[in-house]
Design an enzyme around this catalytic site. Sequence first.
Site, PDB file in Angstrom:
ATOM      1  N   LYS A   1      31.749 -20.885 -83.765  1.00 55.56           N
ATOM      2  CA  LYS A   1      31.705 -19.421 -83.873  1.00 55.56           C
ATOM      3  C   LYS A   1      33.014 -18.824 -83.378  1.00 55.56           C
ATOM      4  O   LYS A   1      33.321 -18.843 -82.194  1.00 55.56           O
ATOM      5  CB  LYS A   1      30.548 -18.821 -83.052  1.00 55.56           C
TER       6      LYS A   1
ATOM      7  N   THR B   1      34.962 -15.772 -67.675  1.00 53.70           N
ATOM      8  CA  THR B   1      34.110 -16.456 -66.700  1.00 53.70           C
ATOM      9  C   THR B   1      32.709 -15.848 -66.730  1.00 53.70           C
ATOM     10  O   THR B   1      31.699 -16.564 -66.623  1.00 53.70           O
ATOM     11  CB  THR B   1      34.757 -16.363 -65.305  1.00 53.70           C
TER      12      THR B   1
ATOM     13  N   GLY C   1      30.977 -17.263 -69.598  1.00 57.15           N
ATOM     14  CA  GLY C   1      30.785 -18.686 -69.297  1.00 57.15           C
ATOM     15  C   GLY C   1      29.497 -18.918 -68.512  1.00 57.15           C
ATOM     16  O   GLY C   1      28.755 -19.875 -68.759  1.00 57.15           O
TER      17      GLY C   1
ATOM     18  N   GLU D   1      36.084 -23.444 -70.622  1.00 52.35           N
ATOM     19  CA  GLU D   1      37.488 -23.150 -70.287  1.00 52.35           C
ATOM     20  C   GLU D   1      37.548 -21.644 -70.101  1.00 52.35           C
ATOM     21  O   GLU D   1      37.411 -20.889 -71.065  1.00 52.35           O
ATOM     22  CB  GLU D   1      38.393 -23.652 -71.429  1.00 52.35           C
TER      23      GLU D   1
ATOM     24  N   CYS E   1      44.859 -17.243 -70.709  1.00 46.62           N
ATOM     25  CA  CYS E   1      44.019 -17.521 -69.545  1.00 46.62           C
ATOM     26  C   CYS E   1      44.862 -18.037 -68.384  1.00 46.62           C
ATOM     27  O   CYS E   1      44.494 -17.906 -67.236  1.00 46.62           O
ATOM     28  CB  CYS E   1      42.930 -18.511 -69.916  1.00 46.62           C
TER      29      CYS E   1
ATOM     30  N   GLU F   1      41.209 -10.846 -63.449  1.00 46.67           N
ATOM     31  CA  GLU F   1      42.003 -11.202 -64.630  1.00 46.67           C
ATOM     32  C   GLU F   1      42.198  -9.948 -65.479  1.00 46.67           C
ATOM     33  O   GLU F   1      41.227  -9.384 -65.992  1.00 46.67           O
ATOM     34  CB  GLU F   1      41.258 -12.278 -65.432  1.00 46.67           C
TER      35      GLU F   1
HETATM   36  P1  NDP Z   1      34.305 -13.130 -74.150  1.00 49.39           P
HETATM   37  O1  NDP Z   1      34.184 -14.137 -73.098  1.00 49.39           O
HETATM   38  O2  NDP Z   1      33.230 -12.107 -74.311  1.00 49.39           O
HETATM   39  O3  NDP Z   1      34.494 -13.811 -75.594  1.00 49.39           O
HETATM   40  C1  NDP Z   1      34.774 -15.145 -75.846  1.00 49.39           C
HETATM   41  C2  NDP Z   1      33.837 -15.690 -76.925  1.00 49.39           C
HETATM   42  O4  NDP Z   1      32.503 -15.663 -76.432  1.00 49.39           O
HETATM   43  C3  NDP Z   1      33.808 -14.862 -78.193  1.00 49.39           C
HETATM   44  O5  NDP Z   1      33.610 -15.704 -79.315  1.00 49.39           O
HETATM   45  C4  NDP Z   1      32.590 -13.991 -77.975  1.00 49.39           C
HETATM   46  O6  NDP Z   1      32.040 -13.501 -79.170  1.00 49.39           O
HETATM   47  C5  NDP Z   1      31.651 -14.966 -77.327  1.00 49.39           C
HETATM   48  N1  NDP Z   1      30.556 -14.362 -76.579  1.00 49.39           N
HETATM   49  C6  NDP Z   1      30.491 -13.141 -75.997  1.00 49.39           C
HETATM   50  N2  NDP Z   1      29.296 -12.958 -75.406  1.00 49.39           N
HETATM   51  C7  NDP Z   1      28.569 -14.088 -75.616  1.00 49.39           C
HETATM   52  C8  NDP Z   1      27.264 -14.511 -75.256  1.00 49.39           C
HETATM   53  N3  NDP Z   1      26.453 -13.738 -74.551  1.00 49.39           N
HETATM   54  N4  NDP Z   1      26.851 -15.735 -75.647  1.00 49.39           N
HETATM   55  C9  NDP Z   1      27.658 -16.540 -76.355  1.00 49.39           C
HETATM   56  N5  NDP Z   1      28.912 -16.188 -76.738  1.00 49.39           N
HETATM   57  C10 NDP Z   1      29.361 -14.972 -76.367  1.00 49.39           C
HETATM   58  O7  NDP Z   1      35.681 -12.380 -73.961  1.00 49.39           O
HETATM   59  P2  NDP Z   1      36.052 -10.882 -74.405  1.00 49.39           P
HETATM   60  O8  NDP Z   1      36.502 -10.937 -75.792  1.00 49.39           O
HETATM   61  O9  NDP Z   1      34.945  -9.935 -74.090  1.00 49.39           O
HETATM   62  O10 NDP Z   1      37.258 -10.582 -73.426  1.00 49.39           O
HETATM   63  C11 NDP Z   1      36.960 -10.090 -72.120  1.00 49.39           C
HETATM   64  C12 NDP Z   1      37.795 -10.782 -71.086  1.00 49.39           C
HETATM   65  O11 NDP Z   1      37.533 -12.166 -71.104  1.00 49.39           O
HETATM   66  C13 NDP Z   1      39.298 -10.696 -71.297  1.00 49.39           C
HETATM   67  O12 NDP Z   1      39.824  -9.495 -70.835  1.00 49.39           O
HETATM   68  C14 NDP Z   1      39.763 -11.873 -70.502  1.00 49.39           C
HETATM   69  O13 NDP Z   1      39.813 -11.522 -69.147  1.00 49.39           O
HETATM   70  C15 NDP Z   1      38.686 -12.902 -70.717  1.00 49.39           C
HETATM   71  N6  NDP Z   1      39.027 -13.858 -71.789  1.00 49.39           N
HETATM   72  C16 NDP Z   1      39.461 -15.090 -71.423  1.00 49.39           C
HETATM   73  C17 NDP Z   1      39.863 -15.973 -72.391  1.00 49.39           C
HETATM   74  C18 NDP Z   1      40.360 -17.334 -72.042  1.00 49.39           C
HETATM   75  O14 NDP Z   1      41.121 -17.901 -72.817  1.00 49.39           O
HETATM   76  N7  NDP Z   1      39.914 -17.918 -70.956  1.00 49.39           N
HETATM   77  C19 NDP Z   1      39.876 -15.623 -73.806  1.00 49.39           C
HETATM   78  C20 NDP Z   1      39.329 -14.325 -74.093  1.00 49.39           C
HETATM   79  C21 NDP Z   1      38.954 -13.486 -73.095  1.00 49.39           C
HETATM   80  P3  NDP Z   1      32.552 -12.104 -79.784  1.00 49.39           P
HETATM   81  O15 NDP Z   1      33.998 -11.981 -79.515  1.00 49.39           O
HETATM   82  O16 NDP Z   1      32.252 -12.295 -81.192  1.00 49.39           O
HETATM   83  O17 NDP Z   1      31.730 -11.073 -79.130  1.00 49.39           O
END
Ligand code: NDP
Length: 501
Positions: free
Chosen positions: A199, A254, A257, A274, A308, A405
């Site tokens: 996804k 996180t 996560g 991650e 990240c 972050e």
């Molecule tokens: P998310 O953690 O929400 O998104 C990452 C992935 O998880 C996306 O595919 C998202 O789907 C999916 N997701 C969101 N909610 C759920 C859930 N309840 N169950 C399963 N999957 C889910 O990151 P955001 O896009 O909201 O970004 C917010 C913050 O997260 C950023 O500002 C940053 O701090 C951090 N982040 C960290 C990353 C890293 O590389 N470690 C990468 C991205 C963000 P969808 O986008 O379709 O909603």
Amino acid sequence: MATALKIAPPEDKISNFVSRTHRILINGKWVEAASGKTFATYNPATGEVLARVAEGDREDIDRAVKAARAAFETGRWSQLTPSERGRAIWKLADLLEENLEEFAELESLDNGKPLKVARVADVPLAVDLFRYFAGWATKIEGNTIPISVPYAAGAKFLAYTLREPVGVVGQIIPWNFPLLMAAWKLGPALATGNTVVLKPAEQTPLTALRLGELFQEAGFPDGVVNIVPGYGETAGAALAAHPGVDKIAFTGSTEVGKLILQAAAGNLKKVSLELGGKSPNVVFADVDLEDAIAGAASAIFFNHGQCCCAGSRLYVENSIFDKVVEGVAEHANKINVGSGQDEATDMGPLVSAEQLNRVCGYLESGISEGAKAVVGGGRHGDKGYFVKPTVLVNTTEKMKVVQEEIFGPVVTAIPFSDPAELVTQANDTVYGLAAGIWTRDIQKAHRLASQLRAGTVWINCYNIFDAALPFGGYKQSGWGREMGHEVLEQYTEVKAVCTAL
Ligand code: NDP
């Protein structure tokens, strides 16, 4: 091959791809969402609608998981010879390389990153990743183990281990490096014989969907790779909770996560995570100043700080603090902020209006608590999701801008004098993803590297990635490692076989 890489795809190829209504890849077929719904993605440089994409949800995830299960059970992937699996992954890498320019353009349109960066970093790294794991397909080995068995005196046994695929893997990826994160997840999962439901992030599904077409072109059997775009709270949550999924691999915040972990508890699926970071980047006074300043700037401003592992807490030894801050600010001032499609652009927009608000919110919070922006400090322009590269000083350890972050082009610069205190300060975070050290003194460098609680430590460099180098976090930055041979453990079960002789 080198000349082929430079050939730009015809513009209409890109616009034809972007403008179609994108579907879901299940069992080798491109299908509409069961609900018939679609959602819009936006061009972050303009805020305008870029593409329409099928909105996968619980039912689509269920179909995709069943397709992946059938593909796994029939062995149409896992029972290929390792060499055949390796060649298929290598072929995919070749196709990706042949279409490098198209993928770079799609990534830039979808995510906002400069085309010139996607061209030299995102796509080549993904190609290299697939080649690296194509090589591993023939090297997934167990051990022969001499055993003693104290209660079976005189008996002889032949004992060995096998490494077998975990089964059906769900993979949820973020928007900061959409293609590369897909590669990090798919490469090891496929090399070890698993089948996958991927996804992509709602903001950036395009390169994953185009990659789905390349998997078909490369001849992957139906159902081995299924791609379901959709929202996290619906499609993502359904994938994390699905009882037919044996393992879930997640990259993102996180906070999410932790939700993944709860969702995975239902069938105790394996989990790798991650997650976020707030990485310290430490500059000692004995350093080559020019290198360290350039390194500190790129550690935070690369990919607009949406990394990240961004070096977002810059610790500088007192005696050179002003010079380093001034130097990083100068670098920030020279960064050409604009549309990723413009060849002159060094830094594009943030990925979404949500991220723009989030990053600007952090800036307001820091400044209202007494931090000072030496450069930047707010939104850039009034169209699209641009933020000015920012250096904050006068921060305190407890401020949100130092602890949380931000995921934008914002660095907090903090002076230090006592190396022992520095270690405590640098480790004073819930995260432990990465760290940087800049010094000419190798003893000092390696001593500090051993004291920092982080999964990656870069010395006199930053943001150096390689498919062979494991990457992942201590503490709340995650579970398990991506890349390197370490990741293979996340995608295999170990079977012990014991034979009486
Ligand atoms: P998310 O953690 O929400 O998104 C990452 C992935 O998880 C996306 O595919 C998202 O789907 C999916 N997701 C969101 N909610 C759920 C859930 N309840 N169950 C399963 N999957 C889910 O990151 P955001 O896009 O909201 O970004 C917010 C913050 O997260 C950023 O500002 C940053 O701090 C951090 N982040 C960290 C990353 C890293 O590389 N470690 C990468 C991205 C963000 P969808 O986008 O379709 O909603």
